[in-house]
Design an enzyme around this catalytic site. Structure first.
Site, PDB file in Angstrom:
ATOM      1  N   CYS A 329      -6.046  20.029  61.259  1.00 33.68           N
ATOM      2  CA  CYS A 329      -6.781  19.009  60.516  1.00 33.68           C
ATOM      3  C   CYS A 329      -5.985  17.703  60.469  1.00 33.68           C
ATOM      4  CB  CYS A 329      -7.148  19.512  59.123  1.00 33.68           C
ATOM      5  SG  CYS A 329      -8.483  18.566  58.347  1.00 33.68           S
ATOM      6  N   HIS A 434      -9.406  25.053  59.911  1.00 36.64           N
ATOM      7  CA  HIS A 434      -8.527  25.700  58.954  1.00 36.64           C
ATOM      8  C   HIS A 434      -8.658  27.218  59.081  1.00 36.64           C
ATOM      9  CE1 HIS A 434      -7.187  22.185  56.766  1.00 36.64           C
ATOM     10  NE2 HIS A 434      -8.441  21.749  56.690  1.00 36.64           N
TER      11      HIS A 434
END
Length: 502
Positions: A329, A434
């Site tokens: 991310c 994630h």
């Protein structure tokens, strides 16, 4: 509504872990329980099945209870973007960025209305609601307009237990001081005290229990020994797992000031030959075999911090030497060549641009709309491994390759689009996914690439999910073995009847 509010004398007293244990213990007895935290402040978040964002603690508690997490379990989430401002996530959707003063002055009535709505929805579906407070219930400067401790217990009309951390010292003062600062009508709700994180011989604290009960008139429901290696995801940076050292591989995790979703790292703690070192400065780096840059709530600010610490230069040198690097991310965004924030959605300043670390040939542009979604994908076929992975995305930015021959995508999504970056035969990877490393087959594959290059024995796959289910049961057993569980249940189920008769 029947339920219990788990309060703490301070942050990191163990409220989240105890609430998780209570949820699991109820579930194991066939009681349908739901977790609830009206207002959570954390960058460690969780994406529900319908693509909404809540605090990770409530997502984990829902897993422990054997139910699907929903926004009703954490209707208000505050995600710090700086020391002064937080993003307000209401019923799973980002709303606005407010200062502490702005939130306190403008949001209270809306917050109360939303909490009432959420409590009503949970009461319709569940037998018991296990609520969690935040920090201390007697923060005098905030108490008049608080949205998370005694005010919520009052709205639901449920009793409370007070958790104190004996490991940090001062347990008697913290318990007595908290109770003394509660007004009489709120103190009446506190029906029990739990001493948490005890180390040593429990018999040596028997006189302490007697003193507390005599002094406060409230029963001590249990003294819980310190629980090592519980494997339950933490809520915020105070719960960040420590570095862990073993013989074998060493992974350094760069720790940005506004780290988010650090639960991405937790599966590595259960690999038998993997050491984890958290590093925020060049002097803490050591000589790792791999580096992971996790997510952040403030990508450009944290990238600037890494630059000030000289970590960007070290990363480029490490990549040239063939080191293994993974960015997740915000970490993926930092590894690119350019980051553009035309609307100020990441930094708060419009038209902001920042050079990236320059290891991945890509550019990120931040937008106004946040993407939150559960994701299923598989490795791009040209990587040569047929592995399916699952996770979730929470991000504002969109990242695009700037050089068509500088590597390839990492993942092929269900809709046929490609995502992420895979370069240098897997030595550099980046993704918005994630929990990529929570996928056991992929994590084992990546680690075995490093083991093989280092000349270490390859390892079999560690199955984290089955381990986690065992940990939930162990946590519930730990609670029930050291706490008067039957008395706690009596407090939960008899409160309204006794309260109405009083």
């Amino acid at each position: 509504m029947k339920g219990i509010m788990v309060l703490g004398t301070a942050s990191d007293s163990g409220k989240s872990l105890i609430a998780t244990a209570i949820c699991r213990a109820f579930a194991n007895e066939g009681i349908k329980a739901a977790p609830f935290k009206s207002q959570n402040m954390s960058n460690n978040s969780y994406v529900t099945m319908d693509g909404k964002e809540i605090g990770r603690a409530q997502g984990i508690q829902a897993e422990a209870a054997g139910i699907e997490a929903t926004v009703w379990m954490n209707p208000i989430l505050l995600k710090p973007k700086s020391d002064q401002q937080s993003e307000v996530v209401l019923l799973g959707k980002a709303q606005e960025i407010l200062s502490g003063r702005g939130y306190r002055d403008s949001f209270y009535e809306k917050g109360i209305e939303t909490i009432r709505l959420a409590l009503g929805r949970l009461a319709e579906e569940f037998e018991v609601v296990v609520m969690e407070g935040a920090g201390s219930p007697v923060e005098i400067n905030l108490k008049e307009r608080e949205l998370v401790n005694m005010k919520v217990a009052e709205l639901a009309d449920i009793p409370a237990v007070l958790v104190a951390d004996i490991d940090r010292g001062g347990v008697f003062a913290s318990i007595v001081g908290t109770l003394e600062l509660l007004p009489p009508e709120e103190r009446e709700r506190v029906q029990g005290v739990i001493i948490n994180k005890f180390r040593g011989d429990l018999s040596l604290f028997e006189e302490g229990v007697e003193w507390l009960e005599d002094r406060t008139g409230i029963p001590v429901l249990g003294v819980l020994p310190f629980l090592e290696n519980h494997m339950i995801d933490g809520e915020d940076s105070l719960s960040l797992p420590p570095s862990a050292y073993k013989d074998g591989l060493e992974i350094v995790v760069l720790k940005p000031p506004y780290i988010s979703n650090y639960s991405d790292i937790e599966p590595f703690y259960f690999e038998p030959d993997v050491s984890i070192r958290w590093a925020a400065r060049l002097s803490e780096i050591g000589s790792p075999d791999a580096v992971i840059i996790p997510g952040t709530k403030s990508t450009i600010r944290d990238l600037q911090y890494f630059k000030r610490e000289g970590l960007d230069n070290w990363m480029r040198s490490f990549a040239r030497r063939g080191g293994y690097i993974a960015g997740i991310c915000g970490g993926y965004q930092m590894l690119g060549e350019q980051l553009a924030d035309p609307l100020g959605s990441d930094t708060g300043s419009v038209h902001c641009r920042e050079d990236g670390i320059g290891i991945i040939p890509a550019e990120t542009t931040f937008s106004a709309d946040k993407k939150t979604v559960r994701t299923v994908a598989k490795l791009v076929p040209s990587i040569g491994r047929d592995i399916i992975v699952q996770g979730y995305e929470i991000h504002l930015g969109r990242t695009a390759a700037t050089h068509p021959h500088g590597g390839q995508s990492l993942l092929l999504l269900e809709d046929g689009t490609e995502e992420g970056y895979y370069g240098k035969d897997g030595r550099v990877i980046g993704t918005y996914l994630h929990h990529l490393f929570h996928n056991d087959e992929w994590r084992n594959c990546w680690l075995n690439w490093i083991r093989e290059e280092k000349g270490l024995p390859l390892q079999d796959t560690i199955h984290i999910r089955s381990l986690k289910e065992l940990k939930y049961d162990e946590l519930a057993e730990h609670l029930q073995n050291h706490l008067d569980w039957e008395r706690l249940k009596e407090i939960v189920f008899s409160w309204r009847k006794h309260h109405e008769m009083a």
